[in-house]
Structure formats: C-alpha cells, structure tokens
Design a protein around this motif. Structure first.
Motif, mmCIF file in Angstrom:
data_model
loop_
_atom_site.group_PDB
_atom_site.id
_atom_site.type_symbol
_atom_site.label_atom_id
_atom_site.label_comp_id
_atom_site.label_asym_id
_atom_site.label_seq_id
_atom_site.Cartn_x
_atom_site.Cartn_y
_atom_site.Cartn_z
ATOM 1 N N LEU A 72 6.284 5.143 9.436
ATOM 2 C CA LEU A 72 5.907 6.454 10.011
ATOM 3 C C LEU A 72 5.822 7.607 9.467
ATOM 4 C CD1 LEU A 72 3.575 5.864 12.916
ATOM 5 C CD2 LEU A 72 6.231 6.577 14.184
ATOM 6 N N VAL A 73 6.603 7.803 9.524
ATOM 7 C CA VAL A 73 7.515 9.608 8.610
ATOM 8 C C VAL A 73 6.847 10.042 7.389
ATOM 9 C CG1 VAL A 73 8.692 11.542 8.467
ATOM 10 C CG2 VAL A 73 8.798 9.873 10.110
ATOM 11 N N TYR A 74 6.440 8.859 6.583
ATOM 12 C CA TYR A 74 5.796 9.017 5.333
ATOM 13 C C TYR A 74 4.589 8.751 5.193
ATOM 14 C CZ TYR A 74 11.171 8.126 3.261
ATOM 15 O OH TYR A 74 12.228 7.728 2.972
ATOM 16 N N GLY A 111 -5.988 7.690 1.352
ATOM 17 C CA GLY A 111 -5.787 6.424 2.356
ATOM 18 C C GLY A 111 -5.435 5.400 1.907
ATOM 19 N N LEU A 112 -5.529 5.127 -0.035
ATOM 20 C CA LEU A 112 -4.488 4.186 -0.412
ATOM 21 C C LEU A 112 -3.662 3.969 -0.738
ATOM 22 C CD1 LEU A 112 -7.566 3.928 -3.036
ATOM 23 C CD2 LEU A 112 -6.595 2.390 -1.712
ATOM 24 N N VAL A 113 -2.697 5.632 -0.032
ATOM 25 C CA VAL A 113 -1.369 5.990 -0.837
ATOM 26 C C VAL A 113 -0.827 5.231 0.660
ATOM 27 C CG1 VAL A 113 0.616 7.631 -0.987
ATOM 28 C CG2 VAL A 113 -1.608 7.670 -2.448
ATOM 29 N N ILE A 114 -1.418 5.849 1.972
ATOM 30 C CA ILE A 114 -0.815 5.050 2.643
ATOM 31 C C ILE A 114 -0.814 3.711 3.378
ATOM 32 C CG2 ILE A 114 -1.403 5.271 5.706
ATOM 33 C CD1 ILE A 114 -2.296 8.071 5.233
ATOM 34 N N ALA A 115 -1.494 2.816 2.768
ATOM 35 C CA ALA A 115 -1.897 1.460 2.808
ATOM 36 C C ALA A 115 -0.524 0.961 1.523
ATOM 37 C CB ALA A 115 -3.213 0.913 2.343
ATOM 38 N N GLY A 116 -0.612 1.730 0.772
ATOM 39 C CA GLY A 116 0.439 1.387 -0.139
ATOM 40 C C GLY A 116 1.833 1.912 0.429
ATOM 41 N N ILE A 117 2.355 2.823 0.911
ATOM 42 C CA ILE A 117 3.616 3.124 1.470
ATOM 43 C C ILE A 117 3.340 2.120 3.204
ATOM 44 C CG2 ILE A 117 4.554 4.209 4.202
ATOM 45 C CD1 ILE A 117 3.241 6.902 2.559
ATOM 46 N N TRP A 118 2.764 1.451 3.750
ATOM 47 C CA TRP A 118 2.934 0.127 5.245
ATOM 48 C C TRP A 118 3.103 -1.148 4.134
ATOM 49 C CZ3 TRP A 118 4.517 0.984 9.057
ATOM 50 C CH2 TRP A 118 4.289 1.749 9.915
ATOM 51 N N LEU A 120 4.245 -1.824 0.775
ATOM 52 C CA LEU A 120 5.614 -1.284 0.219
ATOM 53 C C LEU A 120 6.964 -1.838 1.563
ATOM 54 C CD1 LEU A 120 5.598 1.546 -2.511
ATOM 55 C CD2 LEU A 120 5.578 -1.412 -2.865
ATOM 56 N N PHE A 121 6.814 -0.986 2.908
ATOM 57 C CA PHE A 121 8.008 -0.932 3.492
ATOM 58 C C PHE A 121 8.089 -2.406 4.061
ATOM 59 C CE2 PHE A 121 9.153 -1.041 8.216
ATOM 60 C CZ PHE A 121 9.936 -0.645 7.686
ATOM 61 N N ALA A 122 6.770 -3.280 4.195
ATOM 62 C CA ALA A 122 7.173 -4.717 4.958
ATOM 63 C C ALA A 122 7.442 -5.755 3.495
ATOM 64 C CB ALA A 122 5.272 -4.902 4.922
ATOM 65 N N LEU A 123 7.318 -5.563 2.178
ATOM 66 C CA LEU A 123 8.090 -6.212 1.042
ATOM 67 C C LEU A 123 9.323 -5.603 1.001
ATOM 68 C CD1 LEU A 123 4.880 -5.825 -1.634
ATOM 69 C CD2 LEU A 123 5.591 -7.819 0.443
ATOM 70 N N ALA A 124 9.541 -5.207 1.330
ATOM 71 C CA ALA A 124 11.164 -4.190 1.290
ATOM 72 C C ALA A 124 12.571 -4.661 2.416
ATOM 73 C CB ALA A 124 11.745 -2.658 1.344
ATOM 74 N N MET A 147 7.545 3.049 -2.849
ATOM 75 C CA MET A 147 7.166 3.857 -1.546
ATOM 76 C C MET A 147 8.261 5.266 -0.881
ATOM 77 S SD MET A 147 8.043 3.074 2.649
ATOM 78 C CE MET A 147 9.469 3.506 2.516
ATOM 79 N N ILE A 148 9.459 5.724 -0.830
ATOM 80 C CA ILE A 148 9.667 6.885 -1.250
ATOM 81 C C ILE A 148 9.339 7.796 -2.344
ATOM 82 C CG2 ILE A 148 11.627 8.117 -1.237
ATOM 83 C CD1 ILE A 148 13.819 6.049 -0.273
ATOM 84 N N VAL A 149 8.729 7.445 -3.735
ATOM 85 C CA VAL A 149 9.043 8.202 -4.694
ATOM 86 C C VAL A 149 7.381 8.384 -4.860
ATOM 87 C CG1 VAL A 149 8.485 7.808 -7.151
ATOM 88 C CG2 VAL A 149 10.376 6.833 -6.711
ATOM 89 N N LEU A 150 6.484 6.794 -3.824
ATOM 90 C CA LEU A 150 5.084 6.864 -3.576
ATOM 91 C C LEU A 150 4.302 8.163 -2.192
ATOM 92 C CD1 LEU A 150 2.339 6.313 -4.460
ATOM 93 C CD2 LEU A 150 2.350 4.084 -1.835
ATOM 94 N N TYR A 151 5.247 8.626 -2.270
ATOM 95 C CA TYR A 151 4.794 9.244 -1.153
ATOM 96 C C TYR A 151 5.324 11.379 -1.738
ATOM 97 C CZ TYR A 151 9.143 11.593 2.372
ATOM 98 O OH TYR A 151 10.242 12.112 2.150
ATOM 99 N N MET A 152 6.670 10.877 -2.095
ATOM 100 C CA MET A 152 7.239 12.383 -2.707
ATOM 101 C C MET A 152 5.857 12.278 -3.274
ATOM 102 S SD MET A 152 10.124 13.382 -0.704
ATOM 103 C CE MET A 152 10.065 14.685 -2.889
ATOM 104 N N VAL A 153 5.638 11.800 -4.564
ATOM 105 C CA VAL A 153 5.144 12.501 -5.837
ATOM 106 C C VAL A 153 3.931 12.670 -5.277
ATOM 107 C CG1 VAL A 153 3.506 11.560 -7.506
ATOM 108 C CG2 VAL A 153 5.725 10.554 -7.588
ATOM 109 N N ALA A 154 3.050 11.879 -3.956
ATOM 110 C CA ALA A 154 1.906 12.962 -2.964
ATOM 111 C C ALA A 154 2.257 13.705 -2.962
ATOM 112 C CB ALA A 154 0.635 11.333 -2.508
ATOM 113 N N HIS A 155 3.248 13.792 -1.330
ATOM 114 C CA HIS A 155 3.127 15.183 -0.955
ATOM 115 C C HIS A 155 3.468 16.401 -1.801
ATOM 116 C CE1 HIS A 155 3.937 17.592 2.036
ATOM 117 N NE2 HIS A 155 4.892 18.059 1.453
ATOM 118 N N THR A 156 3.905 16.009 -3.555
ATOM 119 C CA THR A 156 4.291 17.271 -4.493
ATOM 120 C C THR A 156 3.065 17.631 -4.407
ATOM 121 O OG1 THR A 156 6.595 16.318 -4.597
ATOM 122 C CG2 THR A 156 5.832 18.372 -6.106
#
Length: 401
Positions: A72-74, A111-118, A120-124, A147-156
């Motif tokens: 949710l935060v990511y 939007g694809l990054v957000i979908a990827g976050i969810w 990856l979380f479901a698979l973890a 998942m963590i690296v994905l959101y960090m790279v997008a934000h950076t």
C-alpha cells in the motif's frame, strides 16, 4: 522522537499545503500546471500517514494480512513518483498533444510498476509483521526483495529527474517561484538522502552486514525533513503571493482606520460591514469604499478657506530643529486637507444648521494611496486638524443659536 511523529508531521503539513492551495481558487484540478502539484501534496500526505508504524499496525490488523501496509505504501510512493514526472512535463511545456502523450506514457509505466508491486507481494512469503525494518528484514526474501527494489528505483528516477530540472530552472525564475524551487530542491535532496540510506542498508544485508540503523534511525528524520521542505516548495508559489497581498492589505487597513472612523458612519448602516472573518484584502476593499462614500458625502461642505488657514498654520509651525509634525510643503498640504475634511465632517453631522461654503474645496490626497495614509494619520494626530474640528463645531453651534 516517537516513530509515528516523524511521519505524521510532514503528512499534516502536506495536507495543510494542499488545503491552502485548493482554497485559493476554483477549478484548480482542471489546471494542467496546478493539478499535478495538488496530487503530489495529497498523495504525499497519504503516504506519510500510511508509513507511520502505528498506521501500519492498524492497517495490518484491519485487513488481517501481515505486512499488507507494505505494498500500500509502496504503491503510494510510486503514484507520488508519477506525479513528480507529470508535474515536470507540465512545467517544461510544449504542444499540448506532446504533453498528453508523455503524461500517458508515465502513467502506463508507473501503473505497471504499481501492478508489479502487488503481484510480487502476493507471491512473497512475509508472515512476520515488521513496522519499521521491513526493507532490511526481508531484503533477501524472494519476490519481496524485487518488490522493494522496483519501487525504490521508480521513485529514485522521478526524484532525481525533478531535482535536476528544478536546479536548471533556478537561474530563470525570481521571487516566490524561485523560493519555492529552492525549497523543492532541498526537499528532494533530503528525499534522495533517505533513498541512499535505504539502498545502503539493503545492500549491506545482501552482503551479510547489518546496517539496519540506516533504515530505522537515519531514514525517518530525512523523510520528515523532505516532507516539510517539499510541502513548502509546492505551496509557496501558490500561497506566497496571496499571503503577501494580505499582509500588505492588513498594514494599510490599520493605517487607514482613523480616516475610516471619520467617514464610515456616513454610509447606510447595512452597507460596507466589515466582518471579523473577512480576509484583509476584503476588509481593505470595504474600508476604502466606506471612505470614498464618506468623502463624497462631505464634498459639498469642503471649505477652501479652512484649508488655506490650516496650510498657513502648518507652514508656520515648521521648526529649525525638525520637531514639528510638518517638515515639507507636501506634508503641510496633507495636514491642510485633513483639517478641511474634519471640518466638513462636523458640518455634515449638523446639516440642518450648517451652510454650504461658497468656495467648496477639493481633496487631492484621497486619490493617491500613500497620501491617503498620511491624511488618515493627520486626522488622528495633528493638533492643527483638531483645532479645525473644534472651530467647525463652534461655528455650527453658533449658527444654531
């Protein structure tokens, strides 16, 4: 400092900044320049609140899913990053079609990054709730790590891009826009520092080293500083000018009070009422309307002889050591006109017995803002004006006898 406070403070400030911007006009969400910055403030506020450990625990308990707050935060951080890039596109300008295509591309990618976050979380596999050190605790967990690296790279990517653009524009803008950009750059710098601390803590975990303090102790204060300065950066260009206008209006409103006090009772009781909740610019506008209406009511009774006498007294009162209230011919003119207006005000109050002067005078000071303030000051403080008021009252009283 409480772990929740460092997130709630910037969240509240971002929400306040958004409220101030939204209250400054209507239709702001249709403005292609303003809407992205409003989205940044609102989404940023939500992310700050959701990132606080007390909120994390509440969300996890409410959903019954351990660490549900993480995606949710990511996802919120990713939406914030997209808003950064959209704002950059709008600021850069260009043909509307080009801007729209670029904005759509950003939303598709993020939007694809957000979908990827969810996904990856479901698979973890993350059964242990972590409210403060989730990034490092699960740094080596399959899918969660990605998942963590994905959101960090997008934000950076979004943060660095917006920072570079903001720095390049600093030389091209002035005033409150420049001040806002400086605050924005400072905020993005703190944000980048937060990200570096997160990257370093995770990289240490990947290499079997415990640098978790970078994530749990160093990052939260940087988030708070980033939120506060970023809120200021986005709010100042929109809120700054109206605030400066209100401060100037309040100062002028106070300076014109003596003149208003003389004139406002000549209006109808229901007109020009100044309410306690009126902002200074509205107060000043209504005050000046009341003053002009009062002067208009007094104009038939302005006696040029009163002004001539008062002017002579004002010039005669000038002392060599400069202690007199009058030091220049311009000041003497203002004092003389204030005396004429004060005498006319007395006559208006006793219209039944007061004769209209044969030679009606005119007020020049009322037409210039700076001179109007001096006229107001003279009405309340000049002995010459007070003497003219007393003489007018005496003449009116004699005429009634």
């Amino acid at each position: 400092m409480d772990s929740g406070i460092v997130f709630y403070i910037p969240g509240a400030l971002l929400l306040l900044a958004a409220g101030l911007k939204l209250s400054s006009g209507t239709g702001l969400w249709r403005d292609s320049l303003v809407a992205p910055s409003n989205a940044i403030l609102l989404v940023g506020s939500a992310v700050c609140v959701l990132s606080a450990p007390p909120t994390i625990r509440y969300v996890n308990d409410a959903t019954g899913v351990a660490n549900f707050s993480a995606p949710l935060v990511y996802a919120g951080m990713t939406a914030l990053s997209a808003s950064y890039l959209i704002l950059m596109i709008r600021w850069k300008g260009g043909p509307p079609e080009t801007q729209q295509r670029a904005a759509r591309l950003v939303w598709v990618v993020y939007g694809l990054v957000i979908a990827g976050i969810w996904v990856l979380f479901a698979l973890a596999e993350v059964p242990v709730e972590r409210t403060q050190d989730l990034d490092t605790y699960y740094a080596n967990t399959p899918c969660m790590r990605e998942m963590i690296v994905l959101y960090m790279v997008a934000h950076t990517a979004a943060t660095v891009t917006l920072a570079v653009m903001s720095v390049s524009w600093l030389r091209e803008v002035r005033g409150v826009t420049r001040a806002g950009l400086i605050l924005l750059v400072v905020g993005l710098t703190f944000d980048t520092g937060y990200q570096i601390a997160k990257y370093a803590a995770m990289a240490a975990r990947w290499n079997g080293v415990d640098w978790d303090f970078l994530s749990t102790d160093v990052s939260p204060p940087l988030v708070m500083l980033a939120g506060i300065t970023t809120a200021g950066g986005f709010a100042v260009p929109r809120v700054g000018p109206p605030m400066a206008d209100n401060l100037r209006a309040w100062r002028r409103y106070r300076l014109l009070k003596p003149l208003w006090a003389e004139m406002h009772t000549l209006r109808a009781p229901t007109e020009g009422i100044i309410r306690w909740w009126d902002p200074p610019v509205v107060r000043l506008a209504r005050q000046e309307i009341a003053i002009w209406d009062g002067v208009l009511a007094c104009s038939p009774y302005l006696d040029d002889q009163v002004r001539t006498t008062a002017y002579a007294e004002a010039v005669a009162s000038v002392t060599a050591d400069g202690t007199s209230e009058v030091r220049t011919p311009h000041q003497a003119t203002v004092v003389a006109e204030a005396a004429m207006l004060a005498a006319a005000r007395v006559r208006v109050s006793h219209q039944g017995g007061a004769k209209v002067p044969a030679r009606a005078g005119t007020l020049q000071s009322i037409s210039e803002p700076r001179l109007m303030v001096r006229l107001s000051r003279a009405l309340s403080s000049s002995p010459i004006v007070a003497d003219a008021r007393r003489q007018a009252a005496a003449r009116v009283a004699t005429s009634h006898d």
